[in-house]
Design a protein around this motif. Structure first.
Motif, PDB file in Angstrom:
ATOM      1  N   GLU A   1       1.145  12.129   8.215  1.00  0.00           N
ATOM      2  CA  GLU A   1       0.584  11.954   9.550  1.00  0.00           C
ATOM      3  C   GLU A   1      -0.073  10.576   9.679  1.00  0.00           C
ATOM      4  N   LYS A   2      -0.815  10.160   8.661  1.00  0.00           N
ATOM      5  CA  LYS A   2      -1.422   8.832   8.684  1.00  0.00           C
ATOM      6  C   LYS A   2      -0.337   7.762   8.721  1.00  0.00           C
ATOM      7  N   TRP A   3       0.744   7.993   7.973  1.00  0.00           N
ATOM      8  CA  TRP A   3       1.881   7.077   7.948  1.00  0.00           C
ATOM      9  C   TRP A   3       2.447   6.875   9.351  1.00  0.00           C
ATOM     10  N   GLU A   4       2.472   7.945  10.132  1.00  0.00           N
ATOM     11  CA  GLU A   4       3.094   7.882  11.453  1.00  0.00           C
ATOM     12  C   GLU A   4       2.125   7.466  12.558  1.00  0.00           C
ATOM     13  N   THR A   5       0.826   7.642  12.328  1.00  0.00           N
ATOM     14  CA  THR A   5      -0.119   7.390  13.413  1.00  0.00           C
ATOM     15  C   THR A   5      -1.058   6.202  13.189  1.00  0.00           C
ATOM     16  N   GLN A   6      -1.265   5.780  11.933  1.00  0.00           N
ATOM     17  CA  GLN A   6      -2.237   4.729  11.680  1.00  0.00           C
ATOM     18  C   GLN A   6      -1.620   3.427  11.149  1.00  0.00           C
ATOM     19  N   TYR A   7      -0.301   3.385  11.106  1.00  0.00           N
ATOM     20  CA  TYR A   7       0.368   2.166  10.654  1.00  0.00           C
ATOM     21  C   TYR A   7       0.987   1.434  11.848  1.00  0.00           C
ATOM     22  N   GLY A   8       0.152   1.203  12.839  1.00  0.00           N
ATOM     23  CA  GLY A   8       0.588   0.451  14.015  1.00  0.00           C
ATOM     24  C   GLY A   8      -0.261  -0.770  14.243  1.00  0.00           C
ATOM     25  N   PHE A   9      -0.912  -1.257  13.203  1.00  0.00           N
ATOM     26  CA  PHE A   9      -1.806  -2.411  13.342  1.00  0.00           C
ATOM     27  C   PHE A   9      -0.992  -3.687  13.583  1.00  0.00           C
ATOM     28  N   PRO A  10      -1.634  -4.770  14.023  1.00  0.00           N
ATOM     29  CA  PRO A  10      -0.914  -5.975  14.485  1.00  0.00           C
ATOM     30  C   PRO A  10       0.102  -6.549  13.515  1.00  0.00           C
ATOM     31  N   ALA A  11      -0.191  -6.552  12.205  1.00  0.00           N
ATOM     32  CA  ALA A  11       0.747  -7.152  11.254  1.00  0.00           C
ATOM     33  C   ALA A  11       2.079  -6.416  11.230  1.00  0.00           C
TER      34      ALA A  11
ATOM     35  N   ASN B   1       0.847  -1.193   0.000  1.00  0.00           N
ATOM     36  CA  ASN B   1       0.000   0.000   0.000  1.00  0.00           C
ATOM     37  C   ASN B   1       0.882   1.243   0.000  1.00  0.00           C
ATOM     38  N   ARG B   2       0.586   2.153  -0.907  1.00  0.00           N
ATOM     39  CA  ARG B   2       1.325   3.419  -1.018  1.00  0.00           C
ATOM     40  C   ARG B   2       0.580   4.494  -0.234  1.00  0.00           C
ATOM     41  N   GLU B   3       1.277   5.132   0.697  1.00  0.00           N
ATOM     42  CA  GLU B   3       0.653   6.141   1.556  1.00  0.00           C
ATOM     43  C   GLU B   3       1.191   7.534   1.222  1.00  0.00           C
ATOM     44  N   PHE B   4       0.284   8.502   1.051  1.00  0.00           N
ATOM     45  CA  PHE B   4       0.689   9.860   0.706  1.00  0.00           C
ATOM     46  C   PHE B   4       0.628  10.819   1.886  1.00  0.00           C
ATOM     47  N   ASN B   5      -0.105  10.470   2.932  1.00  0.00           N
ATOM     48  CA  ASN B   5      -0.249  11.365   4.068  1.00  0.00           C
ATOM     49  C   ASN B   5       0.732  10.982   5.166  1.00  0.00           C
TER      50      ASN B   5
ATOM     51  N   TYR C   1       5.520  15.588  -2.142  1.00  0.00           N
ATOM     52  CA  TYR C   1       5.957  14.316  -1.565  1.00  0.00           C
ATOM     53  C   TYR C   1       7.421  14.101  -1.941  1.00  0.00           C
ATOM     54  N   THR C   2       8.312  14.379  -1.005  1.00  0.00           N
ATOM     55  CA  THR C   2       9.738  14.241  -1.284  1.00  0.00           C
ATOM     56  C   THR C   2      10.228  12.813  -1.075  1.00  0.00           C
ATOM     57  N   ASN C   3       9.406  11.993  -0.452  1.00  0.00           N
ATOM     58  CA  ASN C   3       9.694  10.566  -0.288  1.00  0.00           C
ATOM     59  C   ASN C   3       8.468   9.764  -0.700  1.00  0.00           C
ATOM     60  N   GLY C   4       8.702   8.611  -1.295  1.00  0.00           N
ATOM     61  CA  GLY C   4       7.626   7.660  -1.462  1.00  0.00           C
ATOM     62  C   GLY C   4       7.502   6.833  -0.194  1.00  0.00           C
ATOM     63  N   ARG C   5       6.281   6.497   0.186  1.00  0.00           N
ATOM     64  CA  ARG C   5       6.060   5.706   1.398  1.00  0.00           C
ATOM     65  C   ARG C   5       5.270   4.460   1.038  1.00  0.00           C
ATOM     66  N   LEU C   6       5.881   3.320   1.237  1.00  0.00           N
ATOM     67  CA  LEU C   6       5.264   2.043   0.882  1.00  0.00           C
ATOM     68  C   LEU C   6       5.279   1.112   2.090  1.00  0.00           C
ATOM     69  N   ALA C   7       4.103   0.653   2.488  1.00  0.00           N
ATOM     70  CA  ALA C   7       3.996  -0.410   3.484  1.00  0.00           C
ATOM     71  C   ALA C   7       3.717  -1.699   2.716  1.00  0.00           C
TER      72      ALA C   7
ATOM     73  N   ASN D   1     -11.757   9.952  -2.009  1.00  0.00           N
ATOM     74  CA  ASN D   1     -10.571  10.511  -1.360  1.00  0.00           C
ATOM     75  C   ASN D   1     -10.994  11.465  -0.255  1.00  0.00           C
ATOM     76  N   SER D   2     -11.053  10.952   0.953  1.00  0.00           N
ATOM     77  CA  SER D   2     -11.525  11.745   2.088  1.00  0.00           C
ATOM     78  C   SER D   2     -10.579  12.896   2.419  1.00  0.00           C
ATOM     79  N   GLU D   3      -9.280  12.705   2.185  1.00  0.00           N
ATOM     80  CA  GLU D   3      -8.316  13.760   2.487  1.00  0.00           C
ATOM     81  C   GLU D   3      -8.562  14.984   1.603  1.00  0.00           C
ATOM     82  N   HIS D   4      -8.757  14.764   0.321  1.00  0.00           N
ATOM     83  CA  HIS D   4      -9.006  15.882  -0.584  1.00  0.00           C
ATOM     84  C   HIS D   4     -10.341  16.556  -0.267  1.00  0.00           C
ATOM     85  N   GLU D   5     -11.318  15.773   0.149  1.00  0.00           N
ATOM     86  CA  GLU D   5     -12.612  16.348   0.522  1.00  0.00           C
ATOM     87  C   GLU D   5     -12.467  17.221   1.766  1.00  0.00           C
ATOM     88  N   ARG D   6     -11.638  16.818   2.715  1.00  0.00           N
ATOM     89  CA  ARG D   6     -11.411  17.629   3.920  1.00  0.00           C
ATOM     90  C   ARG D   6     -10.724  18.940   3.552  1.00  0.00           C
TER      91      ARG D   6
END
Length: 605
Positions: free
Chosen positions: A286-296, A280-284, A569-575, A448-453
């Protein structure tokens, strides 16, 4: 997982050397071609520099997309197609090295020859080149593909056809293109067009094919299974003809590439967390740092990788349609840019951790420089000084707020700009001199909820200016139809650019796109200076002139206030699953186009 960005690709300058014989300049076959100077890889290169030539074959990579599809033919105007098929499902005469600004090497063609000024180009096909059904790739297929795409294909292919003066077979495996305009990039662009099988389309309407006709190509991957709107599976062809090519060594390693489609980002993310997807490619951030703590992730089954790059930012933001009277006045567009409170939005969405896009080519050597234009850039822009908007020559920077929600200083400036453009607040509503309210629609694609916000926060700011803007969120099919016809006031816009901009710039913001439907010029840019700077890019004889022309173009576009920029986006973020692996050497373009599907591999750990 850590990565090392070993080096930036050297940006060489110069022209193609000519071999002199009997006083005449004679072309000779080459293994590759660069936009400027010589290609970096030698004729006997073993592989692309950023691959693992010992990568094992096997495994599945499964990624998600928001939206749907109703066609598997990415080469025509009609239908919604998984975007990856335009890259994964086809081959061209030459292939790109993403560790150089713009260099191509032999793929279906074993060699390339060009005229002294690149006024023509000739390719020699490989004898062994085969379509996935085992039939040979012929010059007839090549010529049919160019003519068909140029006359019946998607709009992205048609511009080139008009610049080809002649196309002819010059030998059993040779095809020559002669151009009718001066444009050094065309020799490379010709080498990148999709090659399709002519016989497949005999008696079939190419332009109306959807799910009933999957194009036959020579790609390592073929469509294996699909369900309209839900998934597409590509399988690696065990009989692929080009496994031993230097360009292909260490690439195309997965047995299966699977694309799953979802109604919105939330559903996609949950599918990834649940294991249906393994990347999964993540663009946000903050989400990368706060919501990628799930069990896997806690168990080490999923890892997070950050991929650096040195490519330009491109432009991401809200595009204003200047075909509409509302946004034809640059002062109105400037007012919208002041009303857009980037610093506040960036704080609430990313914790102020992502930098803002400052120009179309920011984050690169091609981006406009601070302050007044100087040197060659000034020289290029001076002939258009009477038509350029404020900032193009003098220097332009985006407005900066104090970060508070009210944004008072910039809103005062925005109100003053609206007044200069003939709008004032009357009875609590922004109106023109005839009493007509200033109101517009922000068109958004569902999912895209982020763009809507972001859009919603902008709308709240506009209310403080007595402006009534509404957000209209529609499905992807409606969105495509309306943007193809430029039927919107303002909408989200994302356009990536490379380290070697060229002919595609006409499609992005050339004046031809003001009237022609289906281009990427959603803003309706209609500027003689823009067209002239693109021409300067295409005819530049040196790296220095090319950079100056691009910086000049960047100034005109940015000071045009056509798009309200978001963050870059100066870095690509891939989980991804821990078994999905990639080489330490990262190309200069980083995580770009099909880098993941091309060079990653599956390795049990």
């Amino acid at each position: 997982m850590s990565v090392n960005f070993f080096r930036n690709s050297r940006l060489t300058a110069g022209v193609i050397s000519l071999i002199l014989s009997s006083g005449l300049a004679v072309a000779e076959p080459q293994h590759g071609i660069a936009m400027y100077g010589d290609p970096e890889l030698p004729p006997d290169f073993v592989s692309l520099p950023y691959v693992n030539i010992d990568a094992p074959k096997g495994g599945v990579i499964a990624a998600g997309e928001v939206g749907s599809f109703d066609s598997l033919n990415p080469y025509i105007q009609k239908g919604r197609v998984p975007w990856q098929l335009r890259f994964l499902g086809v081959e061209s005469l030459m292939g790109r090295n993403w560790d150089e600004p713009f260099s191509l090497y032999g793929l279906l063609a074993e060699s390339i020859e060009v005229g002294p000024n690149r006024e023509w180009v000739e390719f020699t096909l490989r004898d062994e080149a085969r379509f996935s059904d085992g039939s040979p790739v012929t010059v007839e297929d090549v010529m049919w593909s160019y003519e068909t795409l140029g006359t019946k294909g998607h709009g992205r292919y048609r511009g080139l056809w008009g610049k080809i003066g002649s196309m002819e077979q010059t030998g059993p495996n040779k095809v020559k293109f002669t151009f009718n305009v001066e444009d050094r990039e065309l020799a490379l662009i010709v080498g990148m067009r999709p090659i399709l099988k002519k016989a497949q389309w005999e008696g079939v309407d190419f332009e109306t094919s959807r799910l009933d006709q999957v194009p036959i190509t020579s790609s390592p991957y073929v469509v294996d299974d699909y369900e309209a709107g839900r998934f597409v599976t590509l399988k690696r062809n065990p009989d692929y003809w080009g496994n031993d090519l230097p360009y292909r060594r260490g690439t195309m390693n997965f047995d299966e590439i699977r694309m799953e489609f979802f109604g919105d980002e939330t559903a996609l993310f949950e599918a990834f967390k649940g294991g249906l997807l393994n990347t999964n490619r993540e663009f946000n951030v903050e989400k990368w740092e706060t919501q990628y703590g799930f069990p896997a992730i806690g168990a080490g089954e999923v890892v997070k990788s950050e991929i650096p790059h040195a490519r330009p930012s491109g432009i991401i933001g809200l595009a204003m349609n200047t075909r509409k009277d509302l946004f034809a006045d640059w002062r109105v567009r400037d007012a919208m840019t002041h009303a857009f409170n980037f610093e506040y939005i960036n704080e609430i969405l990313t914790g102020s951790k992502q930098p803002r896009i400052t120009s179309y080519f920011s984050n690169s050597v091609l981006g406009m420089q601070d302050g007044p234009a100087t040197g060659k850039v000034k020289e290029l822009l001076e002939p258009f000084k009477d038509d350029l908007l404020p900032g193009a020559l003098e220097g332009y920077a985006l407005p900066v707020s104090d970060g508070s929600e009210r944004n008072r200083k910039n809103l005062r400036k925005a109100l003053a700009l609206m007044e200069e453009a003939g709008y004032t607040v009357q009875d609590g509503v922004m109106k023109d001199g005839d009493g007509n309210p200033f109101t517009f629609e922000i068109l958004m694609r569902k999912g895209n909820s982020e763009h809507e916000r972001i859009a919603d926060t902008f709308v709240q700011a506009l209310k403080r200016m007595s402006i009534d803007a509404t957000i209209n969120t529609i499905d992807s099919a409606q969105y495509k139809e309306r943007t193809l016809e430029y039927d919107f006031d303002m909408t989200f816009y994302w356009r990536g650019v490379s380290l070697s901009p060229g002919n595609e710039q006409y499609n992005y913001w050339g004046s031809n796109g003001v009237e022609t439907p289906g281009t990427r010029n959603w803003m309706g840019v209609n500027s003689p200076a823009v067209d002239a700077m693109i021409n300067e890019i295409l005819t530049a004889q040196s790296r220095e002139d090319f950079v100056s022309a691009t910086r000049a173009l960047d100034r005109v576009l940015t000071s045009g206030r056509y798009v309200i920029p978001f963050y870059t986006y100066t870095n690509g973020r891939l989980a991804h699953a821990k078994e999905l692996s990639y080489p330490e050497r990262i190309p200069v373009y980083g995580d770009w186009i099909t880098w993941q599907s091309d060079v990653w591999w599956w390795e049990d750990k």
